[in-house]
Enzyme design. Structure first.
Site, mmCIF file in Angstrom:
data_model
loop_
_atom_site.group_PDB
_atom_site.id
_atom_site.type_symbol
_atom_site.label_atom_id
_atom_site.label_comp_id
_atom_site.label_asym_id
_atom_site.label_seq_id
_atom_site.Cartn_x
_atom_site.Cartn_y
_atom_site.Cartn_z
ATOM 1 N N SER A 142 0.821 -1.206 0.000
ATOM 2 C CA SER A 142 0.000 0.000 0.000
ATOM 3 C C SER A 142 0.865 1.271 0.000
ATOM 4 C CB SER A 142 -0.957 -0.035 1.205
ATOM 5 O OG SER A 142 -1.918 0.982 1.120
ATOM 6 N N HIS A 165 -2.660 -1.204 -4.812
ATOM 7 C CA HIS A 165 -4.119 -1.133 -4.944
ATOM 8 C C HIS A 165 -4.551 0.328 -4.921
ATOM 9 C CE1 HIS A 165 -4.669 -0.068 -0.707
ATOM 10 N NE2 HIS A 165 -3.754 -0.990 -0.422
#
Length: 264
Positions: A142, A165
């Site tokens: 992340s 993501h």
């Protein structure tokens, strides 16, 4: 014993003998308090997760650990392993100002966390004037991706992974067009930073970010150590020894450049 009419015999004062131990407690001078280095080290570990701070001079480079979840403006529950950005930023400022620190090694094993805090840490690392090398161990997921690529050179362990993501929001989200515009702008900030500080192209990074069918509960891609190097996200597969050697090499190269400039 007294006889009638006789004068009382005066009593002589009792002088304590110097050879008899007195029953009164002898006041003792307080012993000087000696510093407790073990306690100081324990406090450093509790506060910063490290045994020293950039003011120490054991080495010419400083090791900065980013472990657990990157904590931002909201305090996470105590059972979470966190890296507080209000601790990391002062350490980076101290490392930049300390002339004895000639380089910074960043050790990363994070699941991600607060986007604003992660980008702030990444920008601080990227703006350091001293050589920096990052090493991803375990995971750099992340918001850990921008932190990993913010260094001058990056390594990743062969078994480490990086999850890419889209940006997600937690809590109350107002379902209007402005909310989605805000998410898109924040996502663009991450994409621009990653592509400027690594060899991955914008199209490739967005493709990895928006890939469907790989993550069970999310959109995105889980990139392994070798694949992260192949796509240009990380520079090289390696461990701690390789990262330290690369940092020392860059420190020596900077010294040679500065000496050459002084001669000219």
């Amino acid at each position: 014993m007294q006889f009638p009419g006789s004068q009382p015999i005066p009593q002589r004062p009792i002088i304590p003998s110097p050879f008899v131990q007195s029953e009164q407690p002898v006041p003792q001078t307080p012993e000087p308090q000696t510093p407790q280095p073990q306690k100081a080290v324990t406090e450093f570990i509790q506060q910063f997760g490290q045994t020293n701070v950039p003011t120490m001079s054991e080495s010419n480079f400083y090791s900065l650990s980013i472990i657990g979840q990157v904590e931002g403006h909201l305090q996470l529950p105590p059972q979470n392993k966190t890296t507080k950005y209000e601790h990391i930023i002062p350490q980076l400022v101290a490392a930049e100002q300390n002339p004895q620190i000639e380089g910074v090694l960043i050790i990363i094993n994070t699941v991600g966390g607060d986007v604003e805090a992660g980008l702030a840490i990444a920008e601080m690392i990227a703006s350091l004037s001293k050589p920096t090398v990052a090493l991803v161990l375990g995971g750099g997921h992340s918001i850990g991706v921008p932190i990993a690529v913010s260094a001058d050179y990056s390594f990743i362990a062969e078994t480490a992974t990086m999850t890419i993501h889209p940006v997600r929001l937690t809590g109350l989200v107002i379902g209007v067009a402005e909310s989605f515009d805000y998410l898109e702008k924040m996502q663009d900030r991450i994409v621009n930073f990653v592509t400027r500080h690594s060899k991955v192209s914008e199209d490739t990074f967005r493709e990895l970010m928006l890939k469907v069918g790989e993550l069970t509960q999310d959109v995105g891609t889980n990139v392994g150590g070798t694949k992260a190097v192949e796509c240009g996200l990380i520079d090289e597969v390696g461990g701690l020894g390789s990262a330290i050697q690369e940092l020392k090499k860059r420190i020596e190269a900077k010294k040679a450049t500065e000496q050459q400039q002084m001669i000219q």
